[in-house]
Structure formats: structure tokens, C-alpha cells
Design an enzyme around this catalytic site. Structure first.
Site, PDB file in Angstrom:
ATOM      1  N   LYS A 193       0.861  -1.183   0.000  1.00  0.00           N
ATOM      2  CA  LYS A 193       0.000   0.000   0.000  1.00  0.00           C
ATOM      3  C   LYS A 193       0.897   1.233   0.000  1.00  0.00           C
ATOM      4  O   LYS A 193       1.443   1.620   1.032  1.00  0.00           O
ATOM      5  CB  LYS A 193      -0.924   0.032   1.221  1.00  0.00           C
ATOM      6  N   GLU A 269       9.995   1.255  10.281  1.00  0.00           N
ATOM      7  CA  GLU A 269      10.977   2.301   9.946  1.00  0.00           C
ATOM      8  C   GLU A 269      10.256   3.619  10.134  1.00  0.00           C
ATOM      9  O   GLU A 269       9.443   4.025   9.296  1.00  0.00           O
ATOM     10  CB  GLU A 269      11.450   2.144   8.493  1.00  0.00           C
ATOM     11  N   CYS A 303      13.841  10.974   6.291  1.00  0.00           N
ATOM     12  CA  CYS A 303      13.810  10.611   7.712  1.00  0.00           C
ATOM     13  C   CYS A 303      15.183  10.767   8.340  1.00  0.00           C
ATOM     14  O   CYS A 303      15.315  10.954   9.538  1.00  0.00           O
ATOM     15  CB  CYS A 303      13.330   9.172   7.857  1.00  0.00           C
ATOM     16  N   GLU A 400      10.110  16.668  13.570  1.00  0.00           N
ATOM     17  CA  GLU A 400      10.748  16.536  12.258  1.00  0.00           C
ATOM     18  C   GLU A 400      10.397  17.750  11.409  1.00  0.00           C
ATOM     19  O   GLU A 400       9.213  18.048  11.228  1.00  0.00           O
ATOM     20  CB  GLU A 400      10.196  15.308  11.540  1.00  0.00           C
TER      21      GLU A 400
HETATM   22  P1  NAD Z   1       2.654   8.646   7.368  1.00  0.00           P
HETATM   23  O1  NAD Z   1       2.904   7.873   8.597  1.00  0.00           O
HETATM   24  O2  NAD Z   1       1.633   9.706   7.406  1.00  0.00           O
HETATM   25  O3  NAD Z   1       2.215   7.673   6.185  1.00  0.00           O
HETATM   26  C1  NAD Z   1       3.006   6.554   5.817  1.00  0.00           C
HETATM   27  C2  NAD Z   1       2.107   5.533   5.146  1.00  0.00           C
HETATM   28  O4  NAD Z   1       1.161   5.077   6.093  1.00  0.00           O
HETATM   29  C3  NAD Z   1       1.307   6.063   3.959  1.00  0.00           C
HETATM   30  O5  NAD Z   1       1.192   5.058   2.999  1.00  0.00           O
HETATM   31  C4  NAD Z   1      -0.042   6.364   4.584  1.00  0.00           C
HETATM   32  O6  NAD Z   1      -1.102   6.319   3.663  1.00  0.00           O
HETATM   33  C5  NAD Z   1      -0.152   5.225   5.576  1.00  0.00           C
HETATM   34  N1  NAD Z   1      -1.042   5.448   6.692  1.00  0.00           N
HETATM   35  C6  NAD Z   1      -1.405   6.618   7.270  1.00  0.00           C
HETATM   36  N2  NAD Z   1      -2.257   6.378   8.283  1.00  0.00           N
HETATM   37  C7  NAD Z   1      -2.437   5.039   8.354  1.00  0.00           C
HETATM   38  C8  NAD Z   1      -3.197   4.172   9.190  1.00  0.00           C
HETATM   39  N3  NAD Z   1      -3.938   4.638  10.169  1.00  0.00           N
HETATM   40  N4  NAD Z   1      -3.129   2.854   8.965  1.00  0.00           N
HETATM   41  C9  NAD Z   1      -2.360   2.366   7.966  1.00  0.00           C
HETATM   42  N5  NAD Z   1      -1.614   3.121   7.148  1.00  0.00           N
HETATM   43  C10 NAD Z   1      -1.657   4.448   7.339  1.00  0.00           C
HETATM   44  O7  NAD Z   1       4.074   9.199   6.894  1.00  0.00           O
HETATM   45  P2  NAD Z   1       4.394  10.073   5.611  1.00  0.00           P
HETATM   46  O8  NAD Z   1       3.979  11.464   5.871  1.00  0.00           O
HETATM   47  O9  NAD Z   1       3.908   9.405   4.379  1.00  0.00           O
HETATM   48  O10 NAD Z   1       5.985   9.962   5.565  1.00  0.00           O
HETATM   49  C11 NAD Z   1       6.813  10.747   6.336  1.00  0.00           C
HETATM   50  C12 NAD Z   1       7.246  10.016   7.591  1.00  0.00           C
HETATM   51  O11 NAD Z   1       7.865   8.792   7.246  1.00  0.00           O
HETATM   52  C13 NAD Z   1       8.264  10.792   8.375  1.00  0.00           C
HETATM   53  O12 NAD Z   1       7.984  10.677   9.738  1.00  0.00           O
HETATM   54  C14 NAD Z   1       9.565  10.087   8.041  1.00  0.00           C
HETATM   55  O13 NAD Z   1      10.588  10.237   8.999  1.00  0.00           O
HETATM   56  C15 NAD Z   1       9.118   8.682   7.918  1.00  0.00           C
HETATM   57  N6  NAD Z   1      10.065   7.897   7.122  1.00  0.00           N
HETATM   58  C16 NAD Z   1      10.842   6.996   7.777  1.00  0.00           C
HETATM   59  C17 NAD Z   1      11.782   6.276   7.059  1.00  0.00           C
HETATM   60  C18 NAD Z   1      12.662   5.267   7.725  1.00  0.00           C
HETATM   61  O14 NAD Z   1      13.265   4.477   7.018  1.00  0.00           O
HETATM   62  N7  NAD Z   1      12.771   5.252   9.049  1.00  0.00           N
HETATM   63  C19 NAD Z   1      11.905   6.475   5.670  1.00  0.00           C
HETATM   64  C20 NAD Z   1      11.094   7.400   5.048  1.00  0.00           C
HETATM   65  C21 NAD Z   1      10.163   8.112   5.798  1.00  0.00           C
END
Ligand code: NAD
Length: 496
Positions: A193, A269, A303, A400
Site C-alpha cells: 500500500k 521504519e 527521515c 521533524e
Molecule cells: P505517514 O505515517 O503519514 O504515512 C506513511 C504511510 O502510512 C502512507 O502510505 C499512509 O497512507 C499510511 N497510513 C497513514 N495512516 C495510516 C493508518 N492509520 N493505517 C495504515 N496506514 C496508514 O508518513 P508520511 O507522511 O507518508 O511519511 C513521512 C514520515 O515517514 C516521516 O515521519 C519520516 O521520517 C518517515 N520515514 C521513515 C523512514 C525510515 O526508514 N525510518 C523512511 C522514510 C520516511
């Protein structure tokens, strides 16, 4: 099924991949499923706010169909010889590499990142296939005589089962391949997803996997505007045994609770708040180059981005002045333009957050060295910004930023630098700059993060274990660790 719109050679400024090629439907069991009469999800170009495409909005029934497809393909994929799995993964690497420029342009278009960053992402993303093609044929077990000598211990590594993979928008290709490649190497089938902001790359890559020989149902892709219920439904299905999530810490916490109901194995992650420490004895050119990379790769939407920059007092003023020169020189513009250094943010909401953090820091006494003013006009832009003398109570130090803002503070001693670095609930990455290697290693070990860049502004490497401590996550992706997240150790005790 081939994607006609994918051409093997990159050429013009226009993307050779029609964005709509990624919007042909949900990808379930090797079919493109386009639900009729249902609203779809708009995908917007963050550089112009123009509509690029619309992708289907999956329901609970679609999610069940995707799990059904992954379940139907599971036995066949698990029984596929490792060498064959390896060759298919290798072919994915080759196809991605051959189409790198087209894929980079598509990523740039839907994510907004500068083309140079998008090219880097494609190379990084493809590399997970090459690495895991090599891992697929090196998964071995153990055979030992028990210490008491009465029996033998056989340990076999089996695919963990059906995996739900959830990825963010900031690396539309790499966050998906970093999961799909090791999962397939291990013999698992998956449902991906991707983030609704950047789904086109995920769908285009699904077609590429199929062309590379990935059988129907082994990789399924669905987009949804209701990720909570759709994911909960998948995790409630007892056939699902693994959740691998990359995204924010708050969503990660919610998903861990959801996965607990069926005791599903989780790899997480999550968010970061990377400190970057520059000691007085650092090579300033190396530190500046590292800081620019750690701060500005992906316009700060990473991230691992340097969120807090701590500079020892002897070098502080010079470093702040030279960093300001570097940041001011960056060209802001649409991601897909070749001259752009810093593309737009992903959404207007992301810019709102950056603006709030900058205003808060200035209100608490930080000094603005450059940037800091949100431009008017179309697109979700924010200029490269340097804030000096950021006080420790500013929100920017604990949230962040996810944008092109360098927040500088001064420190005096090594102990103070370590204490500042560790004063965070996050523990993903950190950066240390010093010419004294003993100090560099000592400080690296004292900082509570999963990764440290020592005199380097980049830690991501498909051959290395990527991941965080504290609330930055659980588990590791990449390196030899990556495939282990998708394997279960099976122990057989036997008397021979
Ligand atoms: P997010 O948590 O809002 O969304 C990530 C994913 O989760 C998306 O596909 C989103 O649609 C889905 N999602 C959102 N709510 C959900 C729920 N209730 N149930 C299931 N899925 C859900 O994050 P974002 O804004 O897309 O990405 C940015 C974040 O990701 C930042 O915090 C960044 O640090 C982190 N990130 C971490 C890494 C790592 O490797 N540690 C890498 C890239 C990004």
C-alpha cells in the site's frame, strides 16, 4: 502484461512514462482492477498543483482480494527455486536501471523532488533488487550437535508468510523496493500500500516486476484514501504474518497496536530527528558538504535529514556563515527541471508545518540568516533557510522539520554535544564531523541512534542495515539483516 508507455530509453524533458500509466487500476493477482462508479484519489504535481492522474480508492473487499491473491501465489513462490527467484530479482534491477531516467522523471513529477535526487533514488531503489538477488541464493540454515551431545539441532529459515507493506511518499520507489526485494528473496508474497500522494511510481514498478517475471499474485498493489480500516482489515486476516511499515512514528504506534491483535511480526521504519555535530577540529569543507547532503537531499524531506545542527563554539560563526552561502546558492524550482536544486514540499500542509516551526524558533530568539519567507504563487515551495542560535526549547528541535531548514545551535564540550544529540525520543540517524578518529568513533558509540555518518552526510546503503532505536523503529532493512525480517527460524531437534 507490458506497459506500452514504458520505454527503455530516456530522452526528452517530458517524462516518457505517461503518469496515467500508473493509474490503470489496483494491481491484484496480476490484473489491473479499475472499480467503476467509485470516487478515485487525485494525484497532484506539487510543483504546479496540477492534477496528474487519478488512482482507484480500494475498499475492504479489494484488500481481501489482494490478500486472497497473495495467498493463492504463496505456495508456488515459496517452492520456486532460490536461483530462479534470484534471476527474477536481478531482472527487476536490470529493467529499473535501463529505465532509470524515465522512472526518475516520474518520481520527480509526483513527488516534486529535484531530478538529481530522483535519479539517486532510482539507483538506490534498483540496488535493493541486485543486493537481494544475491541474498536469495545465500539463505542457509544451521546444523549442530547439541552441547549435551544427545541430539542434533537443525535450524532452517522459512519465508514468514504473507506480508503487508506500507510506504511513505518521500521515496516512492526506494521505500517499496527496500521491502519487496527482500520479501521476494525470502519467498514471501506481498500486498503493497503506497502513499496516496505518490502512487504512480508504485504502479509503474508493479508492471515492471511482472515484465521481469514476477508471477501474478506475488506482488499486489493497492491505493486507498482510508488506510486505517483497509490496513486493519488486512491485519485481521489470519493469513497475514508480517507488517513492514515505513512512515511516521504516530502511525507506526497505531499499526503496532493493530498488529498486536493477531501477534503479527512487525518491522517499523519510523520518524527521525537527526543531530549533526561539528567539532572545532572538523575539516570545514567536509563538514559543509556533509551538512548540505544530510540537510538538503530530497529538500530535507528525508527521515535521515539533519534536523538539529550543533557546532562547537570555535567553528560556529564561520560554519554558520559558509552554510548560509551554500543554502542561498541553491536554486528552487519545479522538481523535473534539470537546474533545480530544491523542489517543492509534498503538500501545502507540509509547508504550513515548516512555517510554524520557523516562526516558533524565531519567536524564541533564533536568528534568521537566509530564507524564512514562504513564496506566493502555485506549488508548495519553501526556500532554503538557515536559523542560527536556535534555543533548546524551540519546537524545531523535537519535531521533524521535513523541509529545507537548517537549525543551528552552539555547544562547548563533547559531553554537551552527546547529551544534546540524545535528548530526543527518536534514534534513527546522527552525523559527526571531526578529524580525530578516536573521538569520532567514541561519540558515534555514545549517540543512541541506529546509524551514524562519521565525516559523511549520507548513511543509506542497500548493503548496510538501515533502521533506528527508540521511537524511530524496530528491525533493520538492507544488508544481510533485510532478508532476515522476512524469514522465520524453524528449529528441528532430532536424534540421528
Ligand atoms: P505517514 O505515517 O503519514 O504515512 C506513511 C504511510 O502510512 C502512507 O502510505 C499512509 O497512507 C499510511 N497510513 C497513514 N495512516 C495510516 C493508518 N492509520 N493505517 C495504515 N496506514 C496508514 O508518513 P508520511 O507522511 O507518508 O511519511 C513521512 C514520515 O515517514 C516521516 O515521519 C519520516 O521520517 C518517515 N520515514 C521513515 C523512514 C525510515 O526508514 N525510518 C523512511 C522514510 C520516511
Amino acid at each position: 502484461m507490458n506497459v506500452a508507455a514504458l520505454s527503455p530509453v530516456a530522452s526528452s524533458a517530458q517524462p516518457a512514462i505517461d503518469p496515467a500509466a500508473g493509474a490503470r487500476g489496483l494491481y491484484i493477482g496480476g490484473q489491473w482492477v479499475r472499480p467503476v462508479g467509485r470516487p478515485s484519489i487525485p494525484v497532484v504535481d506539487p510543483s504546479t498543483e496540477a492534477l496528474l492522474a487519478e488512482v482507484p480508492d480500494a475498499t475492504l473487499d479489494d484488500a481481501r482480494a489482494a490478500i486472497d491473491a497473495a495467498a493463492a501465489a504463496a505456495a508456488g513462490w515459496r517452492a520456486t527455486p532460490p536461483r530462479r527467484r534470484s534471476e527474477i530479482l536481478r531482472r527487476c534491477f536490470e529493467l529499473m536501471t535501463a529505465r532509470a531516467e524515465d522512472l526518475a522523471r516520474l518520481i520527480s513529477l509526483e513527488n516534486g523532488k529535484a531530478l538529481r535526487d530522483a535519479r539517486g533514488e532510482v539507483a538506490y531503489a534498483a540496488e535493493f533488487f541486485r543486493w537481494n538477488a544475491e541474498e536469495a541464493v545465500r539463505i542457509s540454515g544451521d546444523f549442530a550437535l547439541s552441547p549435551a551431545g544427545g541430539n542434533h539441532i537443525i535450524v532452517d529459515y522459512e519465508p514468514i508468510g504473507i506480508c503487508v507493506l506500507i510506504t511513505p511518499w518521500n521515496f516512492p520507489a526506494a521505500m517499496a523496493t527496500r521491502k519487496i526485494a527482500p520479501a521476494l528473496a525470502a519467498g514471501c508474497t506481498v500486498v503493497l500500500k503506497p502513499a496516496s500522494e505518490t502512487p504512480l511510481t508504485a504502479y509503474v514498478l508493479a508492471a515492471l516486476y511482472e515484465e521481469a517475471g514476477v508471477p501474478p499474485g506475488v506482488v499486489n498493489v493497492l491505493t486507498t484514501s482510508t488506510p486505517g480500516p483497509v490496513t486493519a482489515a488486512m491485519l485481521a486476516d489470519s493469513r497475514v504474518r508480517k507488517l513492514s511499515f515505513t512512515g511516521s512514528t504516530p502511525v507506526g504506534r497505531t499499526l503496532l497496536a493493530e498488529a498486536a491483535k493477531n501477534v503479527i511480526s512487525c518491522s517499523m521504519e519510523l520518524g527521525g530527528n537527526a543531530p549533526l555535530i561539528v567539532f572545532d577540529d572538523a575539516d570545514i569543507e567536509v563538514a559543509l558538504e556533509g551538512a548540505m547532503l544530510a540537510k538538503m537531499r530530497n529538500a530535507g524531506e528525508a527521515c535521515t535529514a539533519a534536523n538539529r545542527i550543533y557546532v562547537q563554539s570555535g567553528l560556529y560563526e564561520r560554519f554558520a556563515a559558509e552554510l548560509t552561502v551554500c543554502m542561498t546558492a541553491l536554486k528552487v524550482g519545479p522538481g523535473a527541471e534539470t537546474t533545480t536544486d530544491c523542489g517543492p514540499m509534498i503538500t501545502a500542509k507540509a509547508v504550513d508545518k515548516i512555517e510554524r516551526l520557523v516562526d516558533d524558533a524565531l519567536g524564541r530568539g533564533a536568528r534568521l540568516r537566509c530564507g524564512g519567507e514562504r513564496p506566493t504563487g502555485r506549488g508548495f515551495f519553501y526556500p532554503p533557510t538557515v536559523l542560527a542560535d536556535v534555543p533548546t526549547d524551540a519546537a524545531i528541535g523535537c519535531e521533524e522539520i521535513f523541509g529545507p531548514v537548517a537549525a543551528l545551535s552552539r555547544f562547548e564540550s563533547e559531553d554537551e554535544a552527546v547529551a544534546l544529540a540524545n535528548a530526543s525520543e527518536y534514534g534513527l540517524a546522527a552525523y559527526v564531523f571531526t578529524r580525530d578518529l578516536a573521538r569520532g568513533l567514541r561519540v558515534s558509540r555514545r549517540i543512541d541512534t541506529g546509524m551514524v555518518g562519521l565525516n559523511r552526510g549520507l548513511v543509506s546503503d542497500p548493503a548496510a542495515p538501515f533502521g533506528g532505536t527508540k521511537q524511530s523503529g524496530l528491525g533493520r532493512e538492507g544488508g544481510a539483516h533485510g532478508v532476515l525480517e522476512f524469514l522465520e527460524a524453524k528449529y528441528i531437534a532430532t536424534t540421528l
